[in-house]
Structures are given as C-alpha cells and as structure tokens.
Design an enzyme around this catalytic site. Structure first.
Site, mmCIF file in Angstrom:
data_model
loop_
_atom_site.group_PDB
_atom_site.id
_atom_site.type_symbol
_atom_site.label_atom_id
_atom_site.label_comp_id
_atom_site.label_asym_id
_atom_site.label_seq_id
_atom_site.Cartn_x
_atom_site.Cartn_y
_atom_site.Cartn_z
ATOM 1 N N ASN A 38 -13.305 31.793 35.667
ATOM 2 C CA ASN A 38 -12.656 32.402 34.512
ATOM 3 C C ASN A 38 -13.151 33.836 34.257
ATOM 4 O OD1 ASN A 38 -11.083 32.723 32.305
ATOM 5 N ND2 ASN A 38 -11.988 31.062 31.109
ATOM 6 N N HIS A 123 -11.293 17.555 22.761
ATOM 7 C CA HIS A 123 -11.835 18.719 22.055
ATOM 8 C C HIS A 123 -11.178 18.871 20.684
ATOM 9 C CE1 HIS A 123 -13.942 21.151 25.310
ATOM 10 N NE2 HIS A 123 -13.799 19.933 25.757
ATOM 11 N N ARG A 148 -15.427 15.903 21.074
ATOM 12 C CA ARG A 148 -16.292 17.043 20.807
ATOM 13 C C ARG A 148 -15.785 17.728 19.553
ATOM 14 N NH1 ARG A 148 -16.723 22.652 24.265
ATOM 15 N NH2 ARG A 148 -15.091 23.262 22.813
ATOM 16 N N TYR A 160 -16.288 30.207 19.503
ATOM 17 C CA TYR A 160 -15.979 29.471 20.744
ATOM 18 C C TYR A 160 -15.577 28.045 20.406
ATOM 19 C CZ TYR A 160 -20.417 27.263 19.927
ATOM 20 O OH TYR A 160 -21.432 26.551 19.351
ATOM 21 N N ASP A 210 -20.951 21.401 21.273
ATOM 22 C CA ASP A 210 -21.319 22.429 22.253
ATOM 23 C C ASP A 210 -21.940 23.614 21.526
ATOM 24 O OD1 ASP A 210 -19.459 23.977 25.029
ATOM 25 O OD2 ASP A 210 -21.542 24.154 24.380
ATOM 26 N N HIS A 212 -23.197 26.132 23.095
ATOM 27 C CA HIS A 212 -22.665 27.243 23.918
ATOM 28 C C HIS A 212 -23.668 28.371 24.103
ATOM 29 C CE1 HIS A 212 -19.233 29.534 25.654
ATOM 30 N NE2 HIS A 212 -18.762 28.312 25.826
ATOM 31 N N GLU A 236 -24.767 20.375 23.688
ATOM 32 C CA GLU A 236 -24.521 20.997 24.994
ATOM 33 C C GLU A 236 -24.980 22.451 24.992
ATOM 34 O OE1 GLU A 236 -20.453 20.579 26.098
ATOM 35 O OE2 GLU A 236 -20.494 22.387 27.298
ATOM 36 N N GLU A 262 -22.697 23.617 33.058
ATOM 37 C CA GLU A 262 -21.359 24.101 33.434
ATOM 38 C C GLU A 262 -21.398 25.486 34.059
ATOM 39 O OE1 GLU A 262 -19.545 23.924 29.447
ATOM 40 O OE2 GLU A 262 -19.036 26.016 29.758
ATOM 41 N N ARG A 283 -23.971 18.892 33.854
ATOM 42 C CA ARG A 283 -22.559 19.245 33.698
ATOM 43 C C ARG A 283 -21.976 20.048 34.851
ATOM 44 N NH1 ARG A 283 -19.413 19.019 29.891
ATOM 45 N NH2 ARG A 283 -18.822 21.192 29.611
ATOM 46 N N HIS A 312 -18.212 19.445 33.392
ATOM 47 C CA HIS A 312 -17.330 20.397 32.701
ATOM 48 C C HIS A 312 -15.889 20.116 33.130
ATOM 49 C CE1 HIS A 312 -16.361 25.004 32.288
ATOM 50 N NE2 HIS A 312 -16.083 24.376 31.176
ATOM 51 N N ASP A 316 -9.831 25.966 32.170
ATOM 52 C CA ASP A 316 -9.975 27.005 33.191
ATOM 53 C C ASP A 316 -10.519 26.431 34.496
ATOM 54 O OD1 ASP A 316 -12.114 27.215 30.949
ATOM 55 O OD2 ASP A 316 -13.197 27.854 32.739
ATOM 56 N N GLU A 339 -15.476 15.693 30.819
ATOM 57 C CA GLU A 339 -14.747 16.536 29.868
ATOM 58 C C GLU A 339 -13.285 16.589 30.292
ATOM 59 O OE1 GLU A 339 -16.297 20.451 29.467
ATOM 60 O OE2 GLU A 339 -14.764 21.095 28.048
ATOM 61 N N TRP A 402 -22.318 34.669 24.765
ATOM 62 C CA TRP A 402 -21.060 34.130 24.200
ATOM 63 C C TRP A 402 -20.961 32.642 24.466
ATOM 64 C CZ3 TRP A 402 -16.749 31.661 26.364
ATOM 65 C CH2 TRP A 402 -15.739 31.405 25.406
HETATM 66 C C1 CS2 Z 1 -16.863 25.210 27.118
HETATM 67 C C2 CS2 Z 1 -15.839 25.929 27.942
HETATM 68 O O1 CS2 Z 1 -15.646 23.281 27.698
HETATM 69 C C3 CS2 Z 1 -16.768 23.725 27.418
HETATM 70 O O2 CS2 Z 1 -17.795 23.047 27.343
HETATM 71 O O3 CS2 Z 1 -18.179 25.642 27.350
HETATM 72 O O4 CS2 Z 1 -14.648 25.948 27.203
HETATM 73 C C4 CS2 Z 1 -16.202 27.339 28.349
HETATM 74 O O5 CS2 Z 1 -16.329 28.150 27.198
HETATM 75 C C5 CS2 Z 1 -15.106 27.868 29.250
HETATM 76 O O6 CS2 Z 1 -14.939 26.976 30.318
HETATM 77 C C6 CS2 Z 1 -15.476 29.256 29.773
HETATM 78 O O7 CS2 Z 1 -14.485 29.684 30.680
HETATM 79 MG MG MG Z 2 -19.573 24.078 27.230
#
Ligand code: CS2
Ligand code: MG
Length: 402
Positions: A38, A123, A148, A160, A210, A212, A236, A262, A283, A312, A316, A339, A402
């Site tokens: 991504n 999600h 989640r 996010y 998450d 993140h 996460e 991930e 992950r 993960h 994407d 996921e 991020w």
């Molecule tokens: C996130 C993702 O799904 C998750 O756990 O961390 O949405 C992540 O932000 C994206 O895959 C980044 O491209």
């Molecule tokens: Mg994640």
C-alpha cells in the site's frame, strides 16, 4: 519437464490499487501472486518486472523451495517490504500452480484441514462512541464472533481505522494526507469506548483493538493495564516493533494480549518477540512476509512458543492473499484468528474467489490451487492512480507514527 514460460505483472485500481503477478508454465498452467504494498505499489511492480521476471523464465515451477532460496539469497541485498513482497508473489503463484497440477486445494498440500472454518474478525468503527456501538452491533448481527473497535479521537478528529463510507481505505489521497495526533487525547478516550462496548454489549464475543504503533512502551503498558477489565482478545501494534526488546516493558505491566507483525516481513523481525513470548499473536502475512513458504516457517516457530497466528487481512491485501491466508489458516495447528475486511465490489469484478463467509468464519471450496481467478480485461477498466497512506503529526507539528 514443465518450465515457467511467462510472468506478467498487472497494476490496476479496482476499488483500490493492487499489484498482481501471473505466472504461466509451458503446460499452460497459471498461478497468481499478490504483490500489493500500500502506497509503494510501483516499487514492487518494478522490482518484479525489472529484477525478478527475467530470472524466472525457463525455471522449474515445481521447485518452490529452491526458487525461494534463489530469490532471497541471490540478490545479495536482503529483507524489507519490497523484496519480501516480490518474493511472496512468486512463491504464492508457484503454490497455486502446484495445487492445480496436483488437482488439490493448496491447504491439502500443507497437511490438510486442522479445522472446519477460519474464525475472522470484522472492523467496527465510528466517529464517536454511539456510532461505534451501533457498528459493533451490526457486525454481531452479521454473525461475527470477533469485532475490532476503533473510534475517532475527539480532539484530533478522524483517525486510523475509522471507515468513511462503505469500505475502509486509509490510502485515499494522491499525496500523503497529514493527520493530527494526540497520544494524551487517545489515552483518555479509547479506554472509555472499549469499556462502554463491554458494559452495553457484554462479553460473549471477542473484542479487539488496534493501537497502530502510536504509543511508547510505557504508554502501551499503561494502556494495556487500563483495559484489562475489558478482556481484549488483543491490543495490536501497541508500540513500533523495530525494537523487539521494547515489548518486555509492556509485558511486565499488563496481561492484555499483544498482537504484532503486519508491517514485519521476515522471521528475523519477529524472532525475539516469539522466542521470548513477548507477543501472543503474530500478524505476518502471505503477501508481505515472503509468501506461503516463509509464513509457514514463522508460524511453525510461533507454535513452539504457544504464539498463535492472527494474520493481517485489510482490503489493501488482495483477494489472492486472502485466499492464500485461508489455505494456511485451515491447516496450521496454532491458528488464532484471521483479519477480514470485505473488498469493494469493483475489486471482486477483477478477482473471482472461492472464499466464502459463513457464521463468522471463512472457508474455501475444493477448487485446485488457491481458487482465485484474475480478469485482466476487467482490470483494464480500473487504471492505477497514485494513492498514499496518511502521515501523522503531533499537535506540535512533529512527525508521529501513523
Ligand atoms: C490496519 C491496516 O488492518 C489493520 O490492522 O493496521 O488497516 C493498516 O492500517 C493498512 O493495512 C495499511 O495499509
Ligand atoms: Mg493493524
């Protein structure tokens, strides 16, 4: 002996950008691999087209392990997301071919089923706690056993994990959008909505969250401790994992389970997290951690230390990765959870997949190989357009994770 006759790299934007590798053998058997990274799709497309595809032609597609070693050790320069995603695409395509030649779904080549279905998590998200609660209820009504939960942090607005519209897509702009971040505001707010979910909806489903990569180890320890009564299935990416040692500090303060991996792309990146039991779920994925061959190595190491899988599976990662993940998830002994974010309708016009969602779990039909087809004519209707993930900045303007 059958040889690799052609390897094509398709870059298209059906619903979002994907990079897909298709390998064709001299017997006319094709295999698919996902090569989507991504925000850096073209880097992988070039690595494949310019530095890998020329090396594939004429080689034996049945020699998957040898191909993996050749592509990992051969370039001299090792590891990293571009390299490992490129190796993953070739590896996955060769497993697809091997399954088709054997007339078996790939999971049968991996040792057969260890379970009847692959439990997934959905999600739920919201602009505030009320909207998030409604979304959690929606996923529960769809049959999800695991959800989640992510809500926008009031003082900083969207963040996010919060869906805008039907499909969650963080890479939404032609240049990186700069999003404000406040750790203090997040630490004040996130525990409240997680507690609200449990007090309103109870404990008879798995609740995940998450972080993140947003916290320092001590902040993550504080967060994990503050939500222990919420009984999260996992928190996460509580802190960036380049420093695997950092997780020891979190472990010393909280029993909230931890999931990481991930953004990690090799067994070396998770070695200490696993062998020192600093995490509970790993992950890593088929598409970013070197394909099915390498992912199985990671999962087998994890099994020795009672670390379970939790790959993960955001949108994407293409339907090729999702299908390959289900094949691996069906078979590994230490499966934890998968996921699952439903792909956009445009995506499913291009990728036809045998993966099915029923009662909170994914399963596959018995189609040989991975069970995914790629429609390049349909893909041509969706040209690639540059899209970048956001960049986070603290309220003082400095860059944050991020
Ligand atoms: C996130 C993702 O799904 C998750 O756990 O961390 O949405 C992540 O932000 C994206 O895959 C980044 O491209
Ligand atoms: Mg994640």
């Amino acid at each position: 002996m059958s040889t690799i006759e052609r390897a094509e790299v398709f870059v298209a934007g059906p619903g979002r950008n994907f990079v897909t590798l298709r390998i064709t053998t001299s017997d006319g058997v094709t295999g698919l691999g996902d090569a989507t990274l991504n925000g850096r799709e073209l880097a992988v497309a070039s690595y494949l087209r310019d530095h890998v595809v020329p090396l594939l032609i004429g080689r034996d597609p049945a020699r998957i392990e040898d191909m993996w070693q050749y592509l990992y050790r051969g370039p001299y320069w090792r590891r990293g997301p571009v390299t490992m995603t490129s190796i993953a695409a070739v590896d996955t395509a060769l497993w697809d071919i091997k399954g088709k030649v054997a007339g078996l779904p790939v999971y049968q080549l991996l040792g057969g089923r260890s379970r009847d279905g692959v439990m997934v998590y959905g999600h739920a998200s919201g602009a505030d706690t009320a909207e998030l609660l409604d979304d959690v209820v929606r996923f529960r009504e769809l049959g999800y056993q695991a959800v989640r939960a992510q809500a926008a942090v009031p003082e900083v607005g969207g963040t996010y994990g919060v869906r805008k519209g039907a499909i969650y897509e963080p890479a939404a702009s032609a240049l990186p959008e700069e999003q404000p971040w406040s750790t203090e505001a997040y630490l004040r707010f996130a525990p409240t909505y997680l507690e609200e979910i449990r007090s309103k909806l109870g404990f008879d489903f798995h609740l995940l969250h998450d972080v993140h990569h947003r916290l320092t180890p001590l902040e993550a320890a504080r967060f994990g401790k503050s939500v222990e009564d919420v009984q999260l299935f996992w928190m996460e990416d509580p802190t960036p994992a380049e420093n695997q040692e950092a997780f020891r500090l979190i472990r010393q303060h909280t029993t909230t389970p931890i999931a990481v991996g991930e953004v990690l792309t090799s067994i070396w990146d998770v070695q200490h997290l696993i062998t020192e039991q600093l995490i509970d779920y790993v992950r890593t994925t088929v598409v970013h951690a070197g394909g099915i061959t390498h992912l199985r190595r990671i999962f087998d190491l994890a099994a020795l230390y009672q670390v379970r899988t939790g790959s993960h599976g955001a949108t994407d990662l293409s339907p090729v990765t999702l299908a390959a993940a289900v094949h691996v998830d069906l078979s590994v002994p230490n499966f934890g959870i998968q996921e699952y974010m439903e792909h956009a309708p445009e995506t499913m016009e291009v990728f036809r997949s045998g993966v099915r969602f029923t009662n909170g779990a994914l399963d596959l039909d018995e189609t040989p190989g991975l069970g995914v087809e790629y429609d390049e004519k349909a893909a041509a209707r969706f040209p690639y357009e540059p899209r970048y993930l956001p960049v986070a900045r603290r309220l003082d303007g400095s860059v944050h994770d991020w």
